[in-house]
Design a protein around this motif. Structure first.
Motif: not given
Length: 359
Positions: A133, A136, A333, A346
């Motif tokens: 995460d 991202a 996810c 994610t």
């Protein structure tokens, strides 16, 4: 229907100990769970001291601590399983212990070497849930909300009172969540100044009085003005929160605790604004009756605070990290961008070894 049997391991910032929880999950139309035996293993004094000063260690010392903590975790699992030989465990999901968390610089670090845990137990271990995460563009926290969404949808708000207070809820058909304010991580410090490990039921805070200037200074911290995804860590605490408290170091610790309780309840109440809402409260802070009463008095009469049984209250985070491990196993996810601010949902979790799940 597949049933996943997982051990969830959780080590929080308040350093209460290592939580080990046996969890079962099944999915038909929706997810269901059963929380079985749960134990908290206190840290040995030497290990607790090292974890307390972990951010000041050298690279070599921190690497050694990573292995020491992994050994401790593995030994705890062995101890947990010895009297429960009938338990079938598929794998272990370990949160690890957070040392550095600076998502704005794209890094987060949790230690507790998973290969050490596997070495002791022979079980596959999934860990390092936050990294995907963060890379991202997300905060890497909180990760619990997807568990709140899929396992506790009957509640309007899920409030956790641990080292930091955090909350999750549905808003415009999306799950949002964030850290609200420091909680036990600071409360415990002032209880310890008076010779107590923590403020049992908030009795010390109840005996204090409000320091108005401190309350105003805490309420004015810029963190509370940020409405976006946000998370707290020990670095923010040291740089922003503790310096305010340090200006009042000569005050009675009971008055500091009282003021902190009022501040914490106020910040939490600002978030819980849905009429007729049901608020699930978990984490060690739920035992602080002074803060719970203070919070209830700030809410409207149609808002209900619900404190569950002791197992769920104390081990909900370990349960949900076990669940994150299940989602990782299923290649689903397990971190929501609506919560963390990442560019997309994610799939987090690194495995010590791959294995086929066949019931």
């Amino acid at each position: 229907m597949q049933v996943y049997k997982v051990l969830g391991l959780m080590s929080g910032t308040s350093l209460d100990g290592l939580d080990v929880a046996y969890c079962e999950f099944a999915k038909s139309n929706s997810w269901s769970f059963r929380l079985g035996s749960c134990v908290t293993y206190p840290y040995p004094a030497v290990l607790a001291e090292l974890l307390t000063k972990s951010t000041t260690l050298s690279g070599l010392e921190l690497t050694m601590l990573d292995h020491q903590l992994g050994d401790f975790m593995g030994l705890c699992v062995e101890k947990f399983l010895n009297p429960h030989t009938q338990l079938k465990v598929d794998f272990i999901a370990s949160h690890g212990h957070t040392i550095f968390h600076q998502p704005e610089k794209k890094f987060t670090l949790q230690i507790g070497n998973p290969y050490k845990i596997q070495q002791h137990t022979g079980l596959a271990v999934v860990s390092d849930f936050r990294q995907a995460d963060v890379q991202a563009g997300g905060q890497g926290a909180p990760l619990v909300p997807i568990g709140d969404q899929l396992l506790f949808s009957e509640y309007d708000y899920c409030l956790n009172l641990g080292g930091f207070a955090n909350i999750s809820y549905e808003n415009a058909d999306a799950r949002i969540a964030f850290d609200i304010c420091p909680f036990n991580i600071v409360n415990n410090l002032y209880a310890q100044q008076m010779g107590y490990a923590y403020d049992d039921q908030g009795k010390l805070a109840r005996e204090g009085k409000c320091i108005e200037a401190l309350a105003r200074s805490l309420d004015q911290l810029s963190f509370y003005e940020n409405l976006g995804p946000k998370s707290l860590g020990t670095e923010w605490l040291a740089e922003n929160f503790q310096p305010v408290l340090d200006k009042y170091r000569k005050e009675n610790p009971k008055d500091i605790l009282h003021t902190l309780a009022l501040h914490q309840a106020k910040q939490i109440a600002k978030i819980i604004n849905k009429p007729k809402s049901r608020v699930l409260v978990t984490g060690g802070g739920a035992y602080n009756t002074f803060i719970i009463e203070t919070l209830q008095n700030l809410l409207s009469v149609d808002q209900q605070i619900i404190i569950p049984d002791a197992n769920l209250l104390e081990f909900k985070e370990a349960l949900i990290f076990a669940f994150l491990g299940v989602l990782s196993l299923r290649n689903e996810c397990n971190s929501l961008s609506s919560v963390t601010g990442a560019t997309h949902d994610t799939l987090g979790g690194s495995w010590t070894r791959h294995f086929s799940f066949d019931r």
